[in-house]
Design a protein around this motif. Structure first.
Motif, PDB file in Angstrom:
ATOM      1  N   CYS A  13       0.848  -1.186   0.000  1.00 51.56           N
ATOM      2  CA  CYS A  13       0.000   0.000   0.000  1.00 51.56           C
ATOM      3  C   CYS A  13       0.884   1.235   0.000  1.00 51.56           C
ATOM      4  N   HIS A  14       0.556   2.192  -0.811  1.00 53.88           N
ATOM      5  CA  HIS A  14       1.285   3.458  -0.841  1.00 53.88           C
ATOM      6  C   HIS A  14       0.432   4.513  -0.146  1.00 53.88           C
ATOM      7  N   LEU A  15       0.967   5.112   0.909  1.00 58.50           N
ATOM      8  CA  LEU A  15       0.268   6.202   1.591  1.00 58.50           C
ATOM      9  C   LEU A  15       0.747   7.514   1.005  1.00 58.50           C
ATOM     10  N   GLY A  16      -0.167   8.237   0.421  1.00 55.11           N
ATOM     11  CA  GLY A  16       0.175   9.539  -0.128  1.00 55.11           C
ATOM     12  C   GLY A  16       0.204  10.590   0.968  1.00 55.11           C
ATOM     13  N   PRO A  17       0.584  11.796   0.632  1.00 50.61           N
ATOM     14  CA  PRO A  17       0.641  12.870   1.626  1.00 50.61           C
ATOM     15  C   PRO A  17      -0.748  13.229   2.146  1.00 50.61           C
ATOM     16  N   MET A  18      -0.784  13.609   3.415  1.00 52.01           N
ATOM     17  CA  MET A  18      -2.031  14.030   4.066  1.00 52.01           C
ATOM     18  C   MET A  18      -2.156  15.543   3.967  1.00 52.01           C
ATOM     19  N   GLY A  19      -3.388  16.022   4.065  1.00 53.97           N
ATOM     20  CA  GLY A  19      -3.624  17.448   4.161  1.00 53.97           C
ATOM     21  C   GLY A  19      -3.297  17.930   5.578  1.00 53.97           C
ATOM     22  N   ALA A  20      -3.355  19.224   5.787  1.00 55.23           N
ATOM     23  CA  ALA A  20      -3.020  19.789   7.102  1.00 55.23           C
ATOM     24  C   ALA A  20      -3.944  19.271   8.196  1.00 55.23           C
ATOM     25  N   ASP A  21      -5.249  19.204   7.942  1.00 54.68           N
ATOM     26  CA  ASP A  21      -6.187  18.701   8.947  1.00 54.68           C
ATOM     27  C   ASP A  21      -5.964  17.223   9.229  1.00 54.68           C
ATOM     28  N   GLU A  22      -5.684  16.457   8.175  1.00 53.40           N
ATOM     29  CA  GLU A  22      -5.400  15.036   8.359  1.00 53.40           C
ATOM     30  C   GLU A  22      -4.117  14.824   9.159  1.00 53.40           C
ATOM     31  N   THR A  23      -3.131  15.681   8.920  1.00 51.45           N
ATOM     32  CA  THR A  23      -1.864  15.574   9.653  1.00 51.45           C
ATOM     33  C   THR A  23      -2.107  15.780  11.141  1.00 51.45           C
ATOM     34  N   GLN A  24      -2.875  16.792  11.492  1.00 51.15           N
ATOM     35  CA  GLN A  24      -3.181  17.041  12.896  1.00 51.15           C
ATOM     36  C   GLN A  24      -3.928  15.860  13.510  1.00 51.15           C
ATOM     37  N   ALA A  25      -4.946  15.371  12.813  1.00 50.62           N
ATOM     38  CA  ALA A  25      -5.719  14.233  13.321  1.00 50.62           C
ATOM     39  C   ALA A  25      -4.836  12.993  13.477  1.00 50.62           C
ATOM     40  N   TYR A  26      -3.937  12.785  12.538  1.00 46.11           N
ATOM     41  CA  TYR A  26      -3.012  11.647  12.578  1.00 46.11           C
ATOM     42  C   TYR A  26      -2.097  11.735  13.799  1.00 46.11           C
ATOM     43  N   ILE A  27      -1.528  12.896  14.039  1.00 46.08           N
ATOM     44  CA  ILE A  27      -0.629  13.080  15.188  1.00 46.08           C
ATOM     45  C   ILE A  27      -1.397  12.870  16.489  1.00 46.08           C
ATOM     46  N   GLU A  28      -2.559  13.498  16.610  1.00 45.65           N
ATOM     47  CA  GLU A  28      -3.345  13.360  17.842  1.00 45.65           C
ATOM     48  C   GLU A  28      -3.776  11.907  18.066  1.00 45.65           C
ATOM     49  N   HIS A  29      -4.156  11.220  17.004  1.00 41.33           N
ATOM     50  CA  HIS A  29      -4.552   9.814  17.125  1.00 41.33           C
ATOM     51  C   HIS A  29      -3.390   8.971  17.646  1.00 41.33           C
ATOM     52  N   ARG A  30      -2.219   9.144  17.058  1.00 39.86           N
ATOM     53  CA  ARG A  30      -1.048   8.364  17.494  1.00 39.86           C
ATOM     54  C   ARG A  30      -0.681   8.678  18.938  1.00 39.86           C
ATOM     55  N   LEU A  31      -0.794   9.932  19.333  1.00 41.54           N
ATOM     56  CA  LEU A  31      -0.482  10.299  20.719  1.00 41.54           C
ATOM     57  C   LEU A  31      -1.487   9.682  21.696  1.00 41.54           C
ATOM     58  N   ARG A  32      -2.768   9.728  21.339  1.00 39.96           N
ATOM     59  CA  ARG A  32      -3.789   9.137  22.212  1.00 39.96           C
ATOM     60  C   ARG A  32      -3.587   7.631  22.377  1.00 39.96           C
ATOM     61  N   LYS A  33      -3.150   6.967  21.324  1.00 40.99           N
ATOM     62  CA  LYS A  33      -2.940   5.515  21.371  1.00 40.99           C
ATOM     63  C   LYS A  33      -1.841   5.120  22.359  1.00 40.99           C
ATOM     64  N   VAL A  34      -0.943   6.033  22.672  1.00 41.12           N
ATOM     65  CA  VAL A  34       0.134   5.722  23.625  1.00 41.12           C
ATOM     66  C   VAL A  34      -0.095   6.387  24.983  1.00 41.12           C
ATOM     67  N   GLY A  35      -1.333   6.845  25.215  1.00 45.33           N
ATOM     68  CA  GLY A  35      -1.677   7.374  26.532  1.00 45.33           C
ATOM     69  C   GLY A  35      -1.348   8.837  26.762  1.00 45.33           C
ATOM     70  N   TRP A  36      -1.244   9.604  25.700  1.00 42.15           N
ATOM     71  CA  TRP A  36      -0.945  11.031  25.810  1.00 42.15           C
ATOM     72  C   TRP A  36      -2.019  11.727  26.629  1.00 42.15           C
ATOM     73  N   ASP A  37      -1.608  12.526  27.603  1.00 36.51           N
ATOM     74  CA  ASP A  37      -2.556  13.247  28.458  1.00 36.51           C
ATOM     75  C   ASP A  37      -2.595  14.742  28.143  1.00 36.51           C
ATOM     76  N   GLY A  38      -2.124  15.113  26.986  1.00 37.18           N
ATOM     77  CA  GLY A  38      -2.157  16.515  26.587  1.00 37.18           C
ATOM     78  C   GLY A  38      -0.896  17.277  26.927  1.00 37.18           C
ATOM     79  N   VAL A  39       0.092  16.618  27.516  1.00 37.83           N
ATOM     80  CA  VAL A  39       1.356  17.267  27.866  1.00 37.83           C
ATOM     81  C   VAL A  39       2.476  16.503  27.192  1.00 37.83           C
ATOM     82  N   PRO A  40       3.268  17.136  26.367  1.00 34.91           N
ATOM     83  CA  PRO A  40       3.178  18.548  26.027  1.00 34.91           C
ATOM     84  C   PRO A  40       1.988  18.806  25.100  1.00 34.91           C
ATOM     85  N   GLY A  41       1.462  19.990  25.218  1.00 33.69           N
ATOM     86  CA  GLY A  41       0.364  20.392  24.353  1.00 33.69           C
ATOM     87  C   GLY A  41       0.891  20.882  23.015  1.00 33.69           C
ATOM     88  N   PHE A  42       0.069  20.795  22.019  1.00 29.29           N
ATOM     89  CA  PHE A  42       0.408  21.291  20.688  1.00 29.29           C
ATOM     90  C   PHE A  42      -0.526  22.444  20.359  1.00 29.29           C
TER      91      PHE A  42
END
Length: 105
Positions: free
Chosen positions: A13-42
């Protein structure tokens, strides 16, 4: 060697580039999956800057965010934003991850 590898791979599978909103959602999703509690905040502008420097390519987003989070921890920064002060304090660690921004689309 790569041809032999390709013959053994059943699906790819080839993953193409994400848009700005998708990038933010992707980062937040990955952080939540590892127990991110909002610190550091973005700050929202930080996500825009990350997208600018990575072009939304998932591998580059992962690499830059890993470096950003490590640099924020080492600098005892509780919020990652796009300000010049934060960029200056974190740039030494992060610039090596992403050497130049991708051209604007």
């Amino acid at each position: 060697p790569m041809e032999q590898f390709r013959q053994r791979v059943i699906a790819s599978c080839h993953l193409g580039p994400m848009g700005a909103d998708e990038t933010q959602a992707y980062i937040e999703h990955r952080l939540r999956k590892v127990g991110w509690d909002g610190v550091p905040g973005f700050e929202p502008a930080a996500f825009q800057r990350i997208h600018h420097w990575t072009g939304g390519t998932p591998r580059r987003v992962n690499l830059l965010c890993n470096r950003l989070l490590l640099a924020a921890y080492l600098a005892s920064v509780s919020a990652i934003d796009a300000s010049q002060r934060t960029a200056t304090s974190l740039s030494r660690s992060c610039r090596s991850a992403i050497s130049t921004p991708l051209p604007s689309a």
